[in-house]
Design a protein around this motif. Structure first.
Motif, mmCIF file in Angstrom:
data_model
loop_
_atom_site.group_PDB
_atom_site.id
_atom_site.type_symbol
_atom_site.label_atom_id
_atom_site.label_comp_id
_atom_site.label_asym_id
_atom_site.label_seq_id
_atom_site.Cartn_x
_atom_site.Cartn_y
_atom_site.Cartn_z
ATOM 1 N N LEU A 62 0.856 -1.189 0.000
ATOM 2 C CA LEU A 62 0.000 0.000 0.000
ATOM 3 C C LEU A 62 0.890 1.237 0.000
ATOM 4 O O LEU A 62 1.642 1.470 0.943
ATOM 5 C CB LEU A 62 -0.906 -0.021 1.241
ATOM 6 C CG LEU A 62 -1.848 1.161 1.454
ATOM 7 C CD1 LEU A 62 -2.805 1.342 0.285
ATOM 8 C CD2 LEU A 62 -2.635 0.982 2.763
ATOM 9 N N GLY A 98 -2.959 4.527 -1.779
ATOM 10 C CA GLY A 98 -3.661 5.189 -0.683
ATOM 11 C C GLY A 98 -3.437 6.690 -0.696
ATOM 12 O O GLY A 98 -2.524 7.198 -1.350
ATOM 13 N N THR A 134 -7.457 2.515 -2.391
ATOM 14 C CA THR A 134 -7.744 1.422 -1.458
ATOM 15 C C THR A 134 -7.948 1.906 -0.036
ATOM 16 O O THR A 134 -8.789 1.374 0.688
ATOM 17 C CB THR A 134 -6.604 0.383 -1.516
ATOM 18 O OG1 THR A 134 -6.713 -0.311 -2.766
ATOM 19 C CG2 THR A 134 -6.680 -0.629 -0.384
ATOM 20 N N ALA A 135 -7.181 2.930 0.383
ATOM 21 C CA ALA A 135 -7.264 3.367 1.785
ATOM 22 C C ALA A 135 -7.038 4.860 1.916
ATOM 23 O O ALA A 135 -6.272 5.459 1.153
ATOM 24 C CB ALA A 135 -6.249 2.613 2.633
ATOM 25 N N TYR A 190 1.031 5.257 -0.132
ATOM 26 C CA TYR A 190 0.216 6.454 0.113
ATOM 27 C C TYR A 190 0.870 7.720 -0.441
ATOM 28 O O TYR A 190 2.091 7.888 -0.350
ATOM 29 C CB TYR A 190 0.097 6.716 1.616
ATOM 30 C CG TYR A 190 -0.763 5.807 2.439
ATOM 31 C CD1 TYR A 190 -2.139 5.985 2.531
ATOM 32 C CD2 TYR A 190 -0.189 4.796 3.219
ATOM 33 C CE1 TYR A 190 -2.922 5.191 3.360
ATOM 34 C CE2 TYR A 190 -0.960 3.992 4.045
ATOM 35 C CZ TYR A 190 -2.326 4.198 4.107
ATOM 36 O OH TYR A 190 -3.095 3.416 4.933
#
Length: 323
Positions: A124, A156, A175-176, A126
């Motif tokens: 992930l 992210g 996704t986040a 960001y």
């Protein structure tokens, strides 16, 4: 109790119900731990079922945090770890924080993180802070290419507003979203949480330990609210910290907090929050015990960020150096 697993976002990422924020290990709230001490805490977290580890390229002097995680990953099965890191904070100075989101910078940061972490891919990745000089579409467009190349699995955003989230998500599914979120800081409930749920984006709350709400006069005023939560925690047979963390966990299975600590005792306490069961009415009762209009002080701000980074980037004898 075995650590539950949940889906973060609807793109396929599965993580432990509780993540681990690694920032404090290399000195943001305190002196950095030695490499051995840091790895010991992280291994204990893994052995207790935490597999979702959160770092960033700016944590610690000379990328110390990513280097520490890289050393850890040599001793753990890579396929069982969900590794999150971040880029985008270019420079932190006494008067300003410079954010950079150019495609070239995004790619060079990703390559640097992969090398320091000693991995082929980041689970992930960001965008740490959102800049105003580069359209978010350009930044996410480059990250999308890196997803296609296998360098990143999921994308992210951190501290993004609703417009940025929608625009980014239109280029490649997000996704986040990582945001400050706790009993004390609930601004994201109005617009951002509903938006994330509409788009299928997971929520990763963090709660900084250096906070204007816990200093000076604010601390005195907020102690009244703390005492209320403490009384409720006694009723539930848990610590106040566990109840506060359980409150976050009860906001939904798509909410995965990442508390960090340098002490195994605190790590065990954090994990224990998963066993605190609350009814819908009890969650509401806890929310009502900390009315947002009674909370004194602001959420973490960039000035405080600079203070914490100044501390984090003061090398000590234990600071990890890249070879």
């Amino acid at each position: 109790m075995e650590m539950p697993r949940v889906k973060l976002g609807n793109q396929g990422l599965e993580v432990s119900r509780l993540g681990y924020g690694c920032m404090g290990l290399t000195g943001t709230y305190n002196n950095p731990l030695s490499v051995e001490e840091g790895i010991k805490v992280l291994k204990e977290a893994f052995n207790k079922g935490i597999t979702f580890f959160d770092t960033a390229d700016v944590y610690g002097a000379d990328h110390a945090n990513e280097i520490l995680i890289g050393k850890l990953l040599k001793e753990l099965p890579r396929e069982k770890i969900q590794l999150a890191t971040k880029f985008g904070i270019f420079k932190i100075e006494p008067t300003k924080v410079t954010v950079k989101g150019t495609p070239e910078y995004a790619r060079s940061c990703c390559e640097g993180s992969l090398k320091r972490l000693g991995v082929d891919y980041i689970d992930l990745y960001y965008v740490h802070r959102i800049g105003t000089t580069v359209p978010i579409e350009d930044t996410i467009g480059e990250l999308k290419k890196m997803v296609e190349e296998g360098k990143i699995k999921y994308i992210g955003l951190s501290e993004a507003n609703a417009d940025t989230i929608r625009r980014a998500h239109a280029v490649h599914p997000i996704t986040a979203l990582q945001m400050e979120y706790s009993l004390w800081t609930r601004e994201i409930e109005d617009e951002l949480i509903p938006l994330c749920r509409e788009l299928g984006i997971g929520i990763v709350p963090y709660g900084p330990q250096l906070n204007p709400r816990f200093t000076g006069e604010n601390l005195t005023k907020n102690k009244i609210l703390y005492d209320r939560v403490e009384a409720m925690a006694e009723k539930h047979g848990c610590s106040t910290a566990q109840l506060a963390l359980a409150w976050v966990l009860h906001q939904g299975n798509d909410v995965v907090p990442i508390p960090g600590t340098t002490k195994i005792k605190n790590l065990e306490e954090n994990i224990g929050s998963i066993n605190v069961k609350l009814t819908k009415e009890e969650v509401e009762e806890i929310s009502n015990a900390v009315p947002l209009d009674e909370v004194a002080g602001s959420k973490i701000n960039e000035a405080l960020l600079r203070v914490s980074w100044k501390f984090a980037n003061t090398p000590s004898k234990n600071t990890i150096r890249s070879s």
